[in-house]
Design an enzyme around this catalytic site. Structure first.
Site, PDB file in Angstrom:
ATOM      1  N   THR A 221       1.271 -10.236   0.825  1.00 20.37           N
ATOM      2  CA  THR A 221       1.365 -11.689   0.621  1.00 20.37           C
ATOM      3  C   THR A 221       2.180 -12.266   1.766  1.00 20.37           C
ATOM      4  OG1 THR A 221       1.291 -11.306  -1.749  1.00 20.37           O
ATOM      5  CG2 THR A 221       2.123 -13.456  -1.025  1.00 20.37           C
TER       6      THR A 221
ATOM      7  N   LYS B  46      -3.141 -17.288  -2.173  1.00 20.60           N
ATOM      8  CA  LYS B  46      -2.296 -16.325  -2.893  1.00 20.60           C
ATOM      9  C   LYS B  46      -1.017 -17.000  -3.414  1.00 20.60           C
ATOM     10  CE  LYS B  46      -0.478 -12.597  -4.413  1.00 20.60           C
ATOM     11  NZ  LYS B  46      -0.954 -11.959  -5.631  1.00 20.60           N
TER      12      LYS B  46
ATOM     13  N   CYS C  39       6.840 -10.241  -7.275  1.00 19.49           N
ATOM     14  CA  CYS C  39       6.002 -11.283  -6.664  1.00 19.49           C
ATOM     15  C   CYS C  39       6.418 -12.712  -6.989  1.00 19.49           C
ATOM     16  CB  CYS C  39       4.548 -11.057  -7.055  1.00 19.49           C
ATOM     17  SG  CYS C  39       3.888  -9.569  -6.298  1.00 19.49           S
TER      18      CYS C  39
HETATM   19  P1  NAD Z   1       6.048  -1.772  -2.217  1.00 16.68           P
HETATM   20  O1  NAD Z   1       7.443  -2.035  -1.851  1.00 16.68           O
HETATM   21  O2  NAD Z   1       5.719  -1.069  -3.490  1.00 16.68           O
HETATM   22  O3  NAD Z   1       5.312  -0.951  -1.050  1.00 16.68           O
HETATM   23  C1  NAD Z   1       5.432  -1.271   0.297  1.00 16.68           C
HETATM   24  C2  NAD Z   1       5.358   0.024   1.083  1.00 16.68           C
HETATM   25  O4  NAD Z   1       5.332  -0.260   2.477  1.00 16.68           O
HETATM   26  C3  NAD Z   1       6.554   0.942   0.856  1.00 16.68           C
HETATM   27  O5  NAD Z   1       6.112   2.212   0.437  1.00 16.68           O
HETATM   28  C4  NAD Z   1       7.232   1.003   2.224  1.00 16.68           C
HETATM   29  O6  NAD Z   1       7.829   2.269   2.482  1.00 16.68           O
HETATM   30  C5  NAD Z   1       6.053   0.745   3.144  1.00 16.68           C
HETATM   31  N1  NAD Z   1       6.446   0.280   4.488  1.00 16.68           N
HETATM   32  C6  NAD Z   1       7.338  -0.679   4.832  1.00 16.68           C
HETATM   33  N2  NAD Z   1       7.408  -0.802   6.158  1.00 16.68           N
HETATM   34  C7  NAD Z   1       6.538   0.080   6.679  1.00 16.68           C
HETATM   35  C8  NAD Z   1       6.163   0.440   8.007  1.00 16.68           C
HETATM   36  N3  NAD Z   1       6.722  -0.170   9.056  1.00 16.68           N
HETATM   37  N4  NAD Z   1       5.238   1.388   8.167  1.00 16.68           N
HETATM   38  C9  NAD Z   1       4.680   2.012   7.099  1.00 16.68           C
HETATM   39  N5  NAD Z   1       5.005   1.733   5.824  1.00 16.68           N
HETATM   40  C10 NAD Z   1       5.919   0.781   5.624  1.00 16.68           C
HETATM   41  O7  NAD Z   1       5.308  -3.192  -2.163  1.00 16.68           O
HETATM   42  P2  NAD Z   1       4.054  -3.679  -3.024  1.00 16.68           P
HETATM   43  O8  NAD Z   1       4.512  -4.079  -4.378  1.00 16.68           O
HETATM   44  O9  NAD Z   1       2.937  -2.706  -2.858  1.00 16.68           O
HETATM   45  O10 NAD Z   1       3.704  -5.028  -2.232  1.00 16.68           O
HETATM   46  C11 NAD Z   1       3.151  -5.018  -0.937  1.00 16.68           C
HETATM   47  C12 NAD Z   1       2.694  -6.424  -0.601  1.00 16.68           C
HETATM   48  O11 NAD Z   1       1.670  -6.833  -1.526  1.00 16.68           O
HETATM   49  C13 NAD Z   1       3.777  -7.494  -0.714  1.00 16.68           C
HETATM   50  O12 NAD Z   1       3.527  -8.482   0.252  1.00 16.68           O
HETATM   51  C14 NAD Z   1       3.568  -8.075  -2.095  1.00 16.68           C
HETATM   52  O13 NAD Z   1       4.032  -9.388  -2.197  1.00 16.68           O
HETATM   53  C15 NAD Z   1       2.067  -8.025  -2.215  1.00 16.68           C
HETATM   54  N6  NAD Z   1       1.548  -7.936  -3.583  1.00 16.68           N
HETATM   55  C16 NAD Z   1       2.164  -7.166  -4.515  1.00 16.68           C
HETATM   56  C17 NAD Z   1       1.640  -7.068  -5.794  1.00 16.68           C
HETATM   57  C18 NAD Z   1       2.325  -6.256  -6.849  1.00 16.68           C
HETATM   58  O14 NAD Z   1       1.974  -6.413  -8.022  1.00 16.68           O
HETATM   59  N7  NAD Z   1       3.254  -5.376  -6.519  1.00 16.68           N
HETATM   60  C19 NAD Z   1       0.471  -7.768  -6.114  1.00 16.68           C
HETATM   61  C20 NAD Z   1      -0.162  -8.509  -5.128  1.00 16.68           C
HETATM   62  C21 NAD Z   1       0.388  -8.596  -3.864  1.00 16.68           C
END
Ligand code: NAD
Length: 433
Positions: A121, A205, A261
């Site tokens: 997002t 979003k 989120c």
């Molecule tokens: P999360 O924290 O669970 O996962 C993010 C991952 O990215 C982590 O494992 C982290 O180690 C990895 N990461 C960070 N920097 C990195 C890099 N430089 N290289 C490789 N890996 C790296 O996050 P999430 O909940 O999966 O959310 C991810 C995105 O999706 C966010 O923008 C969030 O707002 C969006 N989103 C989340 C949800 C939800 O329900 N969790 C739903 C829709 C959208």
């Protein structure tokens, strides 16, 4: 196709696994070594229904791989998804450090043209920033796509496999064709792909999450007023939800929304508004109302027991920010429990999936146990904070015998006030007389 998914969290791991399930070869990349090691051993670092079986099956079929090697994976990929975290920055805006770092790394690793899809997002304009970051390190052609993710934690796999809509912001026909093809297996009964420009997709979003958060804060204010005027918010909810213009989803009052989120996304949109001279007045209030709501249950406890809670023990059912997840980011349970501890109380808590997370959040300041009845023994009150199904119809007789005082503070309206009072509980819900 060969897909690379960068960021193996709730979004990246689910998306990557579901794409592998349709036959693609997917390599999930993360810079968290421990996470990649766990996944490579077949262990899933998060709790998400159905995910473990799907991951295991696709790993076994050699369609799903985990690595820290971004360079090697990008070199052979047809499409790269960016699914890293975009946490809240100090000023409330989305922190794009991870997204832009990954963009640069992809740029450096490019050996041929690539479709780069942002799933994280991200604020409006990030697509352009990703492109600019890549252009700094390579002249290779890239197609930038915004494909925000709408899955919900707790039903993430189900949501991904059966999406309501698939938002694709893309400029080039090549990118549109690639995205349509990738999503075709999830899109068989009717076409749910909505194509638009990148900026509109990025905004969609934030607008969706902001609308949902607004409904919750709205209902929480209505609930608080219901209590004062002797109305029952549950009846009001049914009464308004039957109007198709309103609809019945997302009208449950409670102890405020949390999670990874809504809170950060509404603050990020407020910040985007400020940056462009457009005040997001409603959203600022939505955030304020939510902050206040997180203390409502605590205030009810204080009204019953007084400000000084020394010598009192409270049992808490539910720590995750919502059922079916182990995620506690911005969970109302944290505000409530910290408020109890600050006033000298002891807290014993249970959660079906979030106990490991909770041990990290609270260290040793509370006891986290397994048995939802065990923690009632000798406790002065029960607080229901997350509406896990197993808390909805418990053994009330046993609860009453175990509690030192029959106080129940129900932050999610899982019980019926009349029934609870008839059984002799001192019961308080949210917005119910
Ligand atoms: P999360 O924290 O669970 O996962 C993010 C991952 O990215 C982590 O494992 C982290 O180690 C990895 N990461 C960070 N920097 C990195 C890099 N430089 N290289 C490789 N890996 C790296 O996050 P999430 O909940 O999966 O959310 C991810 C995105 O999706 C966010 O923008 C969030 O707002 C969006 N989103 C989340 C949800 C939800 O329900 N969790 C739903 C829709 C959208």
């Amino acid at each position: 196709m060969e897909l690379a998914v960068i960021g193996t969290g709730y979004v990246g791991l689910v998306a990557g696994t579901c794409f592998a399930e349709t036959g693609h070869t997917v390599t999930c990349i993360d810079n968290n070594e421990a996470k990649i090691e766990m996944l490579s051993r077949g262990e899933i670092p998060i709790y998400e229904p159905q995910l473990e079986d799907l991951v295991k099956r696709n790993v076994k079929k050699k369609r799903l791989f985990f690595t820290q090697d971004l360079e090697g994976t990008i070199a052979k990929a047809d499409v790269a998804f960016i699914a890293v975290g975009t946490p809240e920055g100090e000023d409330g805006s989305a922190d794009l450090t991870h997204v832009l770092t990954v963009a640069r790394q992809i740029g450096k690793a490019l050996t041929r043209p690539l479709v780069i899809v942002t799933k994280s997002t991200v604020p409006v304009g990030t697509g352009d920033r990703v492109k600019a970051e890549i252009a700094k390190v390579t002249s290779m052609h890239v197609d930038i796509v915004s494909n925000p993710e709408f899955l919900k934690e707790g039903t993430a796999v189900e949501d991904f496999l059966k999406p309501d809509r698939i938002i694709v912001g893309a400029e080039s026909e090549t990118a549109k064709a690639v995205m349509a093809d990738l999503y075709a297996p999830f899109n068989r009964t009717s076409n749910r792909v909505v194509f638009m420009d990148v900026r509109s997709a990025e905004m969609t979003k934030y607008a969706a999450n902001s609308m949902l958060a607004t409904r919750i804060s709205f209902m929480n204010e209505i609930a608080n007023l219901c209590e004062k005027v002797g109305a029952d918010v549950n009846k009001v909810r049914l009464g308004i939800g039957s109007d198709p213009r309103i609809g019945s989803s997302f009208l449950f009052p409670g102890v405020g929304f949390g999670g990874s989120c809504f809170p950060k996304d509404i603050r990020a949109l407020v910040r985007t508004g400020e940056q462009h001279g457009s005040q997001m007045t409603i959203l600022k209030r939505v955030d304020e109302v939510n902050d206040r709501q997180k203390s409502v249950l605590l205030e009810k406890v204080i009204a019953a027991f007084g400000e000084d809670l020394k010598g009192k023990t409270f049992a808490v059912w539910g720590l995750a920010f919502k059922p079916q997840t182990d995620d506690m980011r911005e969970a109302p349970s944290i505000t409530i429990i910290e408020g109890l501890l600050k006033r000298g109380a002891k807290v014993r808590a249970v959660d079906p999936e979030a106990s490991k997370t909770a041990k990290r959040v609270f260290n040793d300041s509370i006891t986290i146990e397994e048995d939802q009845y065990g923690i009632l023994e000798g406790s002065d009150a029960l607080l229901v904070v997350t509406e896990w199904n197993e808390y909805r119809r418990p053994n009330f007789k046993r609860m009453k015998e175990l509690l030192k005082q029959p106080y129940v503070f129900d932050g999610r309206n899982v019980f019926e006030p009349d029934t609870m009072r008839k059984m002799g509980f001192k019961y308080t819900g949210i917005g119910r007389p």
